[in-house]
Design a protein around this motif. Structure first.
Motif: not given
Length: 852
Positions: A185-187, A413-414, A422-425
């Motif tokens: 569900g990361a936007k 868990q994810l 907002i996920v920064f990799v």
């Protein structure tokens, strides 16, 4: 003065003449007033009788015009404020010097700027300003962003590299990570990884497929350089995007036939031609950070434009937040383009906020133009929650039973960790060299020598939180900084000049207090400097506290080092000027004052604060009066210049002897000397020193007669007792004299006059002689003193013990005194049993100022 003056009841013989002159002046004034009254009465009588009034022949005084009076007042005012005006001129010159440095500091955003070589301190001042900027973060401390729960980081840490045992990580793994984050569900998913080079057609095709499936992944672009199109050897910047659909065309054409007909390669090639990488990111974005003069990254690219305006793109974090805010849609991202162009960016809650932008001019004509914004660092590294790449991706391990097991976060868990975020990799391992010095000083750290570094992916997350919260660092305009330079420099210079009087008073007061406790060392200058430093610190500290408060409360960066430097240099130069003037004036005052009063009195007066005088107090001391026989006849037969020269020579010799015996000169009364011992600095042997000084003065007077041939004979009277010593005079008018008054002073004056009656040259009271009986020889007598009901016991001093005939050459042979004047018990009396003479301080050689 008469050869044998008789001292009256007052302190000295001048008192009686002064009273006579005052009575005469009063009488004359009364006569003038009476004459004026008579004239006025005559005028009134004539007016009453009808007679015309006599015209007054005296002209009335002419008054100056108001204009001339005003000009005079202005001129007098300017002369009285010349110190402040000089300080103002110094401040303006210093201000102009630092204003030029300020203008140079404003060019720091020009990527190809050329330093102004004629500014000597621009490097030191610019480094200092950047350090002060960092110190404000330390003063503010860590700050939690409101959007902290909307941002997460997936870091490629050291444990992930150890597990995968290779770098770069295969892009198919990135594809798997994207799918897991999308399912969680990361936007928005931001990959801070360089995908601009060809690795493997199968891996890149798999990544392109994952990007297409997710539809919410942001990829960065990077700066590159190439030769100018016109053949200029200089390089220019342009933007390198991720792999496009045509990047593998040349590779495929040049591949061997057996590879081209490979079904797997053919399938991957066709898939990449359909998708590509750059086509799957919503827009091109720039991820290159900008470095300041000291090598730290404090600015972030908000917008980058080509010089012709054909391309406009935002930073990586700007694009990610734009997607999160819904600014990108199918209509060619119109809302996002408008936000970039206007600099108005909508925060998470509320209306759009104007982003503070700095124009970064390129080094070359055809290079892109960068608009950067200061980074609002929230705190130490680790402010944002960071998860390990391997835990999010999931990985296999061999369990105890020999079977493979999957480790990492499960689907539930994810979702808990990444849903709607907002996920920064990006890389967080230090060995990947994607870390930057953090311009933020953590005062709580124990490793003071270790440099704090922050990963590049966390800087992107920091900027994203800044955009979501609308918390920007704003900088004062150049004109505001220049105005601060002028204001602080002028205020500091005038502050130093205005405080001059107060500092002088306090320094003198501190010196006086030190003298009273026994410290005779002069440290007036040291106190003077310390007081100025104490007075200068509060304005500087106050200014620093104000700008810190503005930074903490309003996120306002006030450029401080140039105003502070201007203030410090201005105050320092004015301080040096004032110190030089103070030393010159102090030396002049000491020199002039020393010519009128004794050194002890001078030191006592200078030790008092300005406006404070040596207060009269009761003391026990010794008074000495002298008078000259033969001065009147000499002055009648010689020119005034010769009289003054002879008198000055005589006084110079006598004053040297008085000072050599620890005494002070009160005043000169015509040809007479009034001296005191034991004030203002108390000493237990003041009576002994007074008698020894009288003997030395008689010896020097005899030497004066031998050297000059002038027949001056000196009579001396000495008495010890209580008296009042201090500054006495017209206090309100500011005309004072350090002197002594009291019965002790009067008696010493009377004893000097009695010498002529007794045919002696030194006469002292019994109180004084008792203190010096073991050192001198003399004879006792009784004398009637005016103002005393009974006769007073006195002693006629003949010289030092063992030198009874010293008095024979002190004067000429006097006629024998009447028998009635000498009591029958008068006899030569040698006091003390010691037959050996005691040493007397050697007389002073007037010509060389040395002991003979």
């Amino acid at each position: 003065m008469n050869d044998s003056p008789q001292f009256p009841e007052s302190n000295s013989s001048s008192t009686e003449s002064s009273l006579a002159q005052r009575d005469k002046q009063t009488t004359d004034n009364d006569d003038q007033i009476q004459a004026a009254d008579n004239t006025q009465n005559v005028d009134l009588s004539n007016r009453a009788a009808g007679q015309p009034e006599k015209k007054k022949t005296q002209k009335q005084p002419q008054f100056r015009s108001s204009l001339s009076s005003e000009r005079f007042s202005i001129g007098r005012f300017l002369r009285s404020r010349r110190m402040e005006l000089t300080a103002l001129v110094i401040a303006l010159l210093v201000s102009q010097f630092f204003v030029l440095h300020t203008l140079h500091f404003e060019t720091r955003y020009e990527r190809g700027r050329e330093p102004w070589w004629w500014l000597p301190f621009w490097q030191q001042l610019e480094r200092a300003e950047l350090s002060l900027y960092d110190a404000r973060f330390s003063a503010r401390g860590p700050k939690v962003p409101n959007s902290l729960d909307q941002i997460a980081i997936v870091g490629i840490d050291q444990s992930s590299l150890t597990l995968f045992e290779q770098w770069p990580i295969p892009r198919s793994w990135h594809a798997r990570l994207i799918r897991r984050l999308k399912s969680a569900g990361a936007k928005v998913i931001v990959l801070d990884i360089d995908f601009s080079d060809k690795r493997d057609i199968h891996e890149d095709a798999e990544l392109a497929k994952a990007l297409a499936e997710a539809g919410n992944v942001v990829l960065p672009s990077y700066d590159a350089r190439q030769a100018d199109r016109q053949g200029d050897e200089r390089s220019m910047e342009f933007l390198t995007t991720p792999l496009g659909t045509t990047d593998y065309d040349e590779w495929y054409q040049l591949a061997k036939e057996e590879r081209r007909i490979d079904a797997k390669i053919e399938k991957s090639y066709q898939l990449f031609q359909e998708l590509g990488l750059d086509e799957q990111t919503p827009d091109i974005s720039i991820a290159t950070l900008h470095y300041d003069f000291d090598g730290n990254a404090r600015r972030y690219p908000f917008r980058v434009e080509y010089h012709d305006g054909s391309v406009r793109l935002g930073g990586l974090a700007v694009l990610a937040v734009g997607m999160h805010q819904g600014l990108l849609d199918s209509r060619e991202n119109a809302a996002y383009e408008l936000a970039l162009q206007s600099g108005m960016f909508p925060p998470d809650n509320g209306a759009a906020v104007n982003v503070p932008l700095n124009l970064n001019l390129p080094a070359f004509r055809n290079s892109p133009i960068h608009y950067t914004t200061p980074i609002n660092f929230w705190g130490r590294p680790g402010t944002f929650v960071t998860y390990s790449y391997k835990e999010v991706l999931g990985h296999k391990i061999i369990g105890p039973n020999g079977k493979s097991q999957i480790r990492g976060f499960n689907a539930e868990q994810l979702k808990k960790r990444f849903k709607d975020k907002i996920v920064f990799v990006g890389a967080t391992a230090h060995q990947l060299k994607d870390t930057f010095p953090l311009p933020y000083f953590d005062t709580q750290r124990e490793e003071d020598d270790a440099e704090i570094e922050i990963a590049g992916v966390e800087i992107h997350a920091t900027v994203a939180a800044m955009l979501l919260d609308g918390e920007y660092i704003r900088t004062t305009k150049p004109r505001t900084t220049m105005l601060l330079v002028y204001v602080l420099s002028v205020m500091s210079a005038l502050w130093a000049a205005i405080l001059r009087g107060w500092v002088n008073k306090l320094a003198a007061l501190a010196q006086a207090r030190a003298s009273k406790v026994g410290l005779r060392i002069s440290f007036h200058s040291l106190i003077w400097f310390l007081l100025y430093c104490c007075f200068a610190i509060p304005p500087i500290v106050g200014f620093w506290e104000i700008i810190k408060l503005l930074f903490v409360q309003e996120n306002l960066w006030v450029v401080a080092v140039y105003p502070l430097a201007g203030a410090l240099v201005s105050s320092a130069l004015v301080l040096m000027m004032l110190f030089g003037i103070e030393n010159v004036e102090r030396r002049k005052t000491i020199s002039q004052l020393g010519a009128y009063v004794a050194p002890e009195v001078r030191d006592e007066i200078l030790a008092q604060a300005e406006g404070e005088y040596v207060r009269p107090r009761r003391v026990h001391a010794t008074m000495l009066f002298t008078d000259l026989e033969g001065f009147t006849s000499y002055s009648e037969t010689h020119e005034p210049e010769q009289v003054v020269e002879a008198l000055n020579d005589y006084f110079d010799r006598m004053v040297r002897i008085i000072r050599a015996h620890g005494g002070g000169t009160d005043k000169f009364i015509g040809d007479a000397v009034m001296a005191f011992f034991g004030v203002p600095v108390p000493r237990y042997d003041h009576a002994v020193q007074g008698v020894l000084c009288a003997i030395a003065m008689q010896e020097e007077c005899a030497r004066f007669r031998d050297d000059t041939g002038i027949e001056f004979f000196m009579r001396i009277g000495i008495h010890s007792g209580e008296m009042i010593a201090g500054s006495i005079g017209a206090t309100q008018a500011g005309f004072l004299n350090y002197t002594t008054i009291g019965d002790t002073v009067n008696l010493a004056s009377r004893l000097e006059g009695k010498n002529k009656e007794f045919g002696s040259w030194i006469m002292c009271s019994a109180e004084t002689f008792e203190a010096a009986r073991s050192l001198v020889e003399g004879e006792s007598a009784r004398a009637s003193i005016k103002g005393k009901a009974k006769d007073v016991e006195v002693y006629i001093v003949h010289g030092l013990k063992g030198h009874p005939e010293q008095s024979n050459h002190w004067g000429h042979q006097l006629p024998a005194a009447p028998s009635a004047a000498l009591p029958h018990e008068r006899a030569r009396d040698s006091f003390g049993d010691s037959p050996e003479p005691l040493a007397l301080p050697a007389p002073i050689d007037v010509s060389e100022g040395k002991s003979l």
